[in-house]
Write a protein that holds these residues in place. Structure first.
Motif, PDB file in Angstrom:
ATOM      1  N   ARG A 107    -125.680  13.321 -20.288  1.00 35.99           N
ATOM      2  CA  ARG A 107    -126.734  13.689 -19.340  1.00 35.99           C
ATOM      3  C   ARG A 107    -127.889  12.716 -19.293  1.00 35.99           C
ATOM      4  O   ARG A 107    -128.623  12.665 -18.318  1.00 35.99           O
ATOM      5  CB  ARG A 107    -127.309  15.073 -19.709  1.00 35.99           C
ATOM      6  CG  ARG A 107    -126.307  16.177 -19.597  1.00 35.99           C
ATOM      7  CD  ARG A 107    -127.001  17.494 -19.494  1.00 35.99           C
ATOM      8  NE  ARG A 107    -127.362  18.034 -20.801  1.00 35.99           N
ATOM      9  CZ  ARG A 107    -127.647  19.314 -20.989  1.00 35.99           C
ATOM     10  NH1 ARG A 107    -127.658  20.148 -19.976  1.00 35.99           N
ATOM     11  NH2 ARG A 107    -127.950  19.746 -22.187  1.00 35.99           N
ATOM     12  N   ARG A 139    -131.526  19.248 -29.505  1.00 33.05           N
ATOM     13  CA  ARG A 139    -131.975  20.015 -28.315  1.00 33.05           C
ATOM     14  C   ARG A 139    -132.671  21.304 -28.776  1.00 33.05           C
ATOM     15  O   ARG A 139    -133.555  21.227 -29.611  1.00 33.05           O
ATOM     16  CB  ARG A 139    -130.790  20.323 -27.377  1.00 33.05           C
ATOM     17  CG  ARG A 139    -130.233  19.099 -26.687  1.00 33.05           C
ATOM     18  CD  ARG A 139    -131.098  18.679 -25.509  1.00 33.05           C
ATOM     19  NE  ARG A 139    -130.410  17.730 -24.645  1.00 33.05           N
ATOM     20  CZ  ARG A 139    -131.019  17.072 -23.663  1.00 33.05           C
ATOM     21  NH1 ARG A 139    -132.301  17.215 -23.438  1.00 33.05           N
ATOM     22  NH2 ARG A 139    -130.355  16.225 -22.913  1.00 33.05           N
ATOM     23  N   GLY A 173    -128.707  27.004 -24.024  1.00 37.22           N
ATOM     24  CA  GLY A 173    -128.162  26.041 -24.991  1.00 37.22           C
ATOM     25  C   GLY A 173    -126.642  25.907 -24.954  1.00 37.22           C
ATOM     26  O   GLY A 173    -126.056  25.352 -25.884  1.00 37.22           O
ATOM     27  N   ARG A 186    -135.010  17.831 -31.051  1.00 37.29           N
ATOM     28  CA  ARG A 186    -135.730  19.074 -30.777  1.00 37.29           C
ATOM     29  C   ARG A 186    -137.233  18.804 -30.639  1.00 37.29           C
ATOM     30  O   ARG A 186    -137.799  18.046 -31.439  1.00 37.29           O
ATOM     31  CB  ARG A 186    -135.487  20.052 -31.931  1.00 37.29           C
ATOM     32  CG  ARG A 186    -135.911  21.454 -31.645  1.00 37.29           C
ATOM     33  CD  ARG A 186    -135.239  22.384 -32.655  1.00 37.29           C
ATOM     34  NE  ARG A 186    -135.564  23.748 -32.364  1.00 37.29           N
ATOM     35  CZ  ARG A 186    -136.450  24.472 -33.063  1.00 37.29           C
ATOM     36  NH1 ARG A 186    -137.064  23.951 -34.100  1.00 37.29           N
ATOM     37  NH2 ARG A 186    -136.705  25.709 -32.711  1.00 37.29           N
ATOM     38  N   LEU A 215    -132.787  14.168 -27.053  1.00 38.24           N
ATOM     39  CA  LEU A 215    -131.875  15.088 -27.742  1.00 38.24           C
ATOM     40  C   LEU A 215    -132.510  15.696 -28.991  1.00 38.24           C
ATOM     41  O   LEU A 215    -132.005  16.658 -29.559  1.00 38.24           O
ATOM     42  CB  LEU A 215    -130.589  14.348 -28.143  1.00 38.24           C
ATOM     43  CG  LEU A 215    -129.883  13.578 -27.021  1.00 38.24           C
ATOM     44  CD1 LEU A 215    -128.633  12.885 -27.568  1.00 38.24           C
ATOM     45  CD2 LEU A 215    -129.496  14.520 -25.891  1.00 38.24           C
ATOM     46  N   THR A 264    -124.652  24.170 -22.639  1.00 34.72           N
ATOM     47  CA  THR A 264    -124.272  22.776 -22.396  1.00 34.72           C
ATOM     48  C   THR A 264    -124.694  21.888 -23.569  1.00 34.72           C
ATOM     49  O   THR A 264    -124.024  20.896 -23.877  1.00 34.72           O
ATOM     50  CB  THR A 264    -124.908  22.277 -21.086  1.00 34.72           C
ATOM     51  OG1 THR A 264    -124.459  23.131 -20.024  1.00 34.72           O
ATOM     52  CG2 THR A 264    -124.511  20.848 -20.768  1.00 34.72           C
TER      53      THR A 264
HETATM   54  N1  LIG Z   1    -135.228  18.290 -26.924  1.00 31.93           N
HETATM   55  C1  LIG Z   1    -135.257  19.606 -26.711  1.00 31.93           C
HETATM   56  N2  LIG Z   1    -135.865  20.434 -27.592  1.00 31.93           N
HETATM   57  C2  LIG Z   1    -135.885  21.761 -27.405  1.00 31.93           C
HETATM   58  N3  LIG Z   1    -135.337  22.365 -26.338  1.00 31.93           N
HETATM   59  C3  LIG Z   1    -134.733  21.608 -25.436  1.00 31.93           C
HETATM   60  C4  LIG Z   1    -134.655  20.195 -25.566  1.00 31.93           C
HETATM   61  N4  LIG Z   1    -133.981  19.697 -24.506  1.00 31.93           N
HETATM   62  C5  LIG Z   1    -133.662  20.751 -23.751  1.00 31.93           C
HETATM   63  N5  LIG Z   1    -134.100  21.906 -24.296  1.00 31.93           N
HETATM   64  C6  LIG Z   1    -133.934  23.264 -23.774  1.00 31.93           C
HETATM   65  O1  LIG Z   1    -132.547  23.549 -23.761  1.00 31.93           O
HETATM   66  C7  LIG Z   1    -132.289  24.418 -22.686  1.00 31.93           C
HETATM   67  C8  LIG Z   1    -131.166  23.900 -21.835  1.00 31.93           C
HETATM   68  O2  LIG Z   1    -130.021  24.019 -22.537  1.00 31.93           O
HETATM   69  P1  LIG Z   1    -128.625  23.890 -21.803  1.00 31.93           P
HETATM   70  O3  LIG Z   1    -128.635  22.799 -20.842  1.00 31.93           O
HETATM   71  O4  LIG Z   1    -127.621  23.867 -22.884  1.00 31.93           O
HETATM   72  O5  LIG Z   1    -128.598  25.265 -21.005  1.00 31.93           O
HETATM   73  P2  LIG Z   1    -127.345  26.099 -20.528  1.00 31.93           P
HETATM   74  O6  LIG Z   1    -127.245  27.298 -21.414  1.00 31.93           O
HETATM   75  O7  LIG Z   1    -126.169  25.235 -20.404  1.00 31.93           O
HETATM   76  O8  LIG Z   1    -127.864  26.580 -19.112  1.00 31.93           O
HETATM   77  P3  LIG Z   1    -127.148  26.608 -17.673  1.00 31.93           P
HETATM   78  O9  LIG Z   1    -126.365  27.884 -17.644  1.00 31.93           O
HETATM   79  O10 LIG Z   1    -128.315  26.655 -16.754  1.00 31.93           O
HETATM   80  O11 LIG Z   1    -126.337  25.398 -17.532  1.00 31.93           O
HETATM   81  C9  LIG Z   1    -133.521  24.482 -21.819  1.00 31.93           C
HETATM   82  O12 LIG Z   1    -134.118  25.720 -21.997  1.00 31.93           O
HETATM   83  C10 LIG Z   1    -134.380  23.373 -22.327  1.00 31.93           C
HETATM   84  O13 LIG Z   1    -135.715  23.742 -22.223  1.00 31.93           O
END
Ligand SMILES: Nc1ncnc2c1ncn2[C@@H]1O[C@H](COP(=O)(O)OP(=O)(O)OP(=O)(O)O)[C@@H](O)[C@H]1O
Ligand SMILES: [Mg+2]
Length: 364
Positions: free
Chosen positions: A53, A12, A35, A62, A60, A37
């Protein structure tokens, strides 16, 4: 069970991360979309071989990279376990699982090396949505605990697909109809394994959930779960499924799809005798889902003889103080990973380590 380390590479939005959690509560906090979740998703990937998800592994990896890696070390009663999952979109084999240094041949070999229960706001759908969410709930739980269940499920999905394809084929070529017996036999065979496991597990979950729910509501409400299946009311589920398949055959041929089987199962959830999906208030549904999650934790604990890890994705903010207290009591007994946007949501809970998450970097 205890997770000793989590290593992420191009997973991610993490380029590289190492987390060495303690025995208690590890918190990931920060604004939205940073990041938090993603870390729980990496843990879930190592529990079940897939994200909670998305069914698409390549999501997944990056962005801009070809491959991702997650490595987790756990300490269990019988020693240290290591799981590595490699996702590579350039390879023919897009997902490789390694247990220690050995490459697993089947995904089922993964189960048990990391064992966890994840609770996220979307879990409300287990109570609110249609049967497929509830089947997913029980399937995830049982696959993780019982590899034989997972293999039976894989076989059932495949066989169902083949039977459905055959039903379409028969519409063009009726002489193939006699080969249906073979598929019915197979479908009933793996269906029976699944039905027996589901029935027994749902009975146990019902007892655990009822007791958790009674304490959540100070004994004012009664929660009950039960298994709904075309094979449920029978001592011999295979025979029962076969009978039903035969009875439905002409209808199946007409509709070119299979109308009988464990893919039609459901879990009944009732509060004070009324179906929770239709009659429970939002708050009651929340209590029911929390009770279900606590029951899941209990079942995994009993079955394995040691505690699974608990992952709480942003759920504290949605719970009122009473429910939060109940959850916090459980947290005290198992290794827990919590995400939140606001640390004050965790008031009263242990916070043994706090990671601040900012666009794929962790700081303490
Ligand atoms: N394959 C990927 N490569 C790079 N970034 C990614 C990828 N998939 C998702 N993201 C980024 O990861 C971030 C989402 O991360 P995550 O779901 O962990 O957020 P979070 O901190 O849990 O947010 P929230 O509080 O809204 O739940 C987003 O900014 C998304 O753009
Ligand atoms: Mg999140």
């Amino acid at each position: 069970m205890r997770v000793k380390s989590i290593r992420l590479k191009n997973f991610r939005n993490y380029e590289q991360a190492v987390i060495e959690p303690g025995e208690g509560v590890t918190v990931f906090t920060g604004p939205n979309a940073q990041g938090k979740t993603n870390v729980l998703e990496a843990l879930h990937l190592c529990c079940l071989g897939r994200s909670h998800r998305t069914p698409r592994d390549e999501e997944l990896i990056r962005w801009g990279e070809n491959a991702a890696k997650v490595n987790i070390l756990t300490a269990q009663q019988d020693g240290t376990h290591e799981v590595t999952i490699l996702l590579d979109k350039t390879q023919k084999k897009k997902k490789t699982v390694r247990i220690g240094s050995r490459q697993a041949e089947r995904i089922g070999e993964l189960f048990g090396h990391v064992c966890g229960v994840l609770f996220s706001p979307e879990d409300l759908q287990i109570v609110k949505s249609g049967p497929s969410e509830r089947r997913r709930f029980i399937d995830m739980q049982l696959s993780q605990l019982r590899p034989a269940y997972f293999y039976a499920l894989q076989r059932a999905v495949k066989t169902l697909g083949q039977r459905n394809a055959l039903l379409k084929e028969i519409a063009r070529n009726p002489s193939l109809a006699k080969t249906l017996d073979l598929w019915d036999e197979q479908l009933a065979d793996c269906g029976a394994v699944i039905a027996q496991n589901r029935r027994e597990a749902i009975e146990r979950l019902s007892a655990y959930a009822a007791s958790a729910h009674a304490s959540l509501t100070d004994g004012r409400e009664t929660l009950r779960l039960w298994y709904i299946s075309q094979a449920a009311d029978s001592e011999n589920p295979k025979e029962r499924l076969l009978e039903r398949l035969h009875a439905a055959r002409s209808e199946d041929l007409r509709r070119m799809t299979t109308s009988v089987g464990i893919h039609r199962d459901d879990i009944g959830i009732a509060i004070d005798g009324r179906e929770a999906r239709t009659f429970a208030s939002q708050g009651q549904q929340r209590s029911a889902v929390l009770a279900l999650k606590l029951a899941q934790l209990e079942l995994a604990w009993q079955e394995r003889g040691e505690a699974p890890i608990l992952m709480l994705d942003d759920v504290m903010s949605e719970l009122d103080p009473g429910r939060r207290r109940q959850l916090i009591e459980r947290i005290d007994r198992v290794q827990t990973f919590v995400t939140c946007t606001d640390l004050s949501d965790l008031a009263g809970a242990r916070q043994d380590a706090v990671y601040y998450v900012r666009s794929g970097t962790l700081s303490t």
